[in-house]
Design an enzyme around this catalytic site. Structure first.
Site, short mmCIF file in Angstrom:
data_model
loop_
_atom_site.label_atom_id
_atom_site.label_comp_id
_atom_site.label_asym_id
_atom_site.label_seq_id
_atom_site.Cartn_x
_atom_site.Cartn_y
_atom_site.Cartn_z
N HIS A 109 -21.98 -8.38 41.35
CA HIS A 109 -22.59 -9.71 41.38
C HIS A 109 -22.57 -10.46 40.04
O HIS A 109 -21.99 -11.54 39.90
CB HIS A 109 -24.06 -9.60 41.81
CG HIS A 109 -24.30 -8.87 43.08
ND1 HIS A 109 -24.09 -9.43 44.31
CD2 HIS A 109 -24.76 -7.61 43.31
CE1 HIS A 109 -24.43 -8.56 45.26
NE2 HIS A 109 -24.84 -7.45 44.68
C1 BDR Z 1 -28.71 -9.28 42.32
O1 BDR Z 1 -29.78 -8.38 42.46
C2 BDR Z 1 -29.64 -7.30 41.57
O2 BDR Z 1 -29.81 -6.10 42.24
C3 BDR Z 1 -28.28 -7.44 40.92
O3 BDR Z 1 -28.35 -7.05 39.56
C4 BDR Z 1 -27.95 -8.90 41.07
O4 BDR Z 1 -28.43 -9.66 39.98
C5 BDR Z 1 -27.87 -9.26 43.59
O5 BDR Z 1 -28.64 -9.60 44.70
#
Ligand code: BDR
Ligand code: CA
Length: 313
Positions: free
Chosen positions: A243
């Site tokens: 992400h």
């Molecule tokens: C986001 O949530 C976290 O678990 C990850 O680091 C990312 O920023 C994805 O939904």
């Protein structure tokens, strides 16, 4: 073009770690003024520690790291150890960091930096819950018009939710903070799940990190190996979404992404859809456009950028 000055606001998290590494590996494009940690994937004592581990791994023990807010503005903290492990950076063995944590609160660093730097020259990159950013806006509204842009990872529309059926984790953890940020009338670029779920850590992509034969390459491969297990089982996909580095990749190569300038509102009332990013993709309302919602990524180009830059560290 001069490098863009940014503050990274983060809750590492293996994917946050890769985002920080990408930024620190790209000095011709990005000057990181400082990194503020926030409670999110794991509690604040771990996110600030993990941020320092990552800076040391990048060979940047001089980077200023600040601890920010340890809880959402109005709610109890929700964490994601089920994805990231107990430390937030589970996977490889890692020693405790030795570089210092700055004394100043992360929120005050954000305020002071935006007041000090020429107006319109600093970009904020939040890749965790938006607590630090919204708290800074509440404490010092004068900084809001001084921000060049916010490029954040959060939200989802067609891909809907990952922590609830309708909400993405970063927005869900602190929806009141997200509402403040999305309502602040700052140029806003959003990397939602719709984009990040196209940026999967496939086997050849992880192998490319390992093949670098460097400590950074090994660490990134071990981190992605760890957290992709959960996501692969959950989504039945051939890898996990990486992400947070999408935000930094956008600052370096914006042409990798496509999206639409639309209205996005944050749900803060309904228990059923709490933290949903209600996106007017089809422009069926006349609500004012407040964000560019990305929905396409050139995933091959993104991983090529990552591999090329991380190999420098
Ligand atoms: C986001 O949530 C976290 O678990 C990850 O680091 C990312 O920023 C994805 O939904
Ligand atoms: Ca994150």
């Amino acid at each position: 073009m001069a490098p863009r000055k940014i503050i990274i606001d983060t809750d590492p998290g293996q994917d946050d770690a890769v985002a920080i590494l990408l930024a620190l590996a790209s000095p011709e494009d990005i000057t990181v003024l400082g990194i503020t940690a926030v409670a999110g994937n794991v509690p604040l004592p771990l996110t600030q520690r993990n941020t320092r581990i990552v800076c040391e791994l990048a060979g940047r023990p001089d980077m200023m790291v600040f601890a920010g807010c340890d809880a959402p503005m109005q709610r109890a903290l929700v964490t994601a150890e089920h994805v990231h492990g107990k430390t937030g950076l589970d996977g490889p063995q890692m020693a405790d960091p030795t570089m210092p944590l700055q004394d100043q609160h992360g929120v005050d660093f954000i305020i002071e930096t935006l007041r000090r730097e020429p107006s319109g020259t600093v970009t904020l990159c939040p890749i965790g819950p938006l607590t630090n950013i919204a708290t800074a806006f509440e404490k010092a509204p004068d900084i809001i018009p001084r921000i060049h842009e916010i490029v954040l990872m959060g939200g989802a529309y067609f891909t809907v939710g990952n922590i609830t059926p309708t909400a993405e984790f970063n927005i869900y953890v602190d929806p009141e903070a997200a509402k403040i940020v999305f309502g602040a009338r700052v140029p806003l670029t959003v990397m939602p799940l719709d984009v990040t779920h196209q940026a999967l850590t496939t086997r050849p992509r992880i192998d490319a990190f390992r093949a670098m034969g460097t400590k950074v390459g090994d660490m990134v491969a071990a981190w992605t190996d760890f957290f992709e297990r959960f996501d692969m089982e959950k989504y039945g996909s051939e890898g996990a979404p990486l992400h947070d580095p999408c935000t930094i990749a956008y600052l370096i190569e914006p042409q990798l992404f496509k999206g639409r300038h639309v209205n996005i509102e944050i749900e803060t009332q309904s228990e059923l859809t709490m933290g949903m990013t209600v996106t007017d993709w089809w422009r069926v309302t006349d609500r004012p456009k407040n964000a560019t919602f990305m929905n396409e990524i050139d995933a091959a180009g993104f991983y090529a950028l990552l591999a090329g830059r991380l190999a420098r560290l």
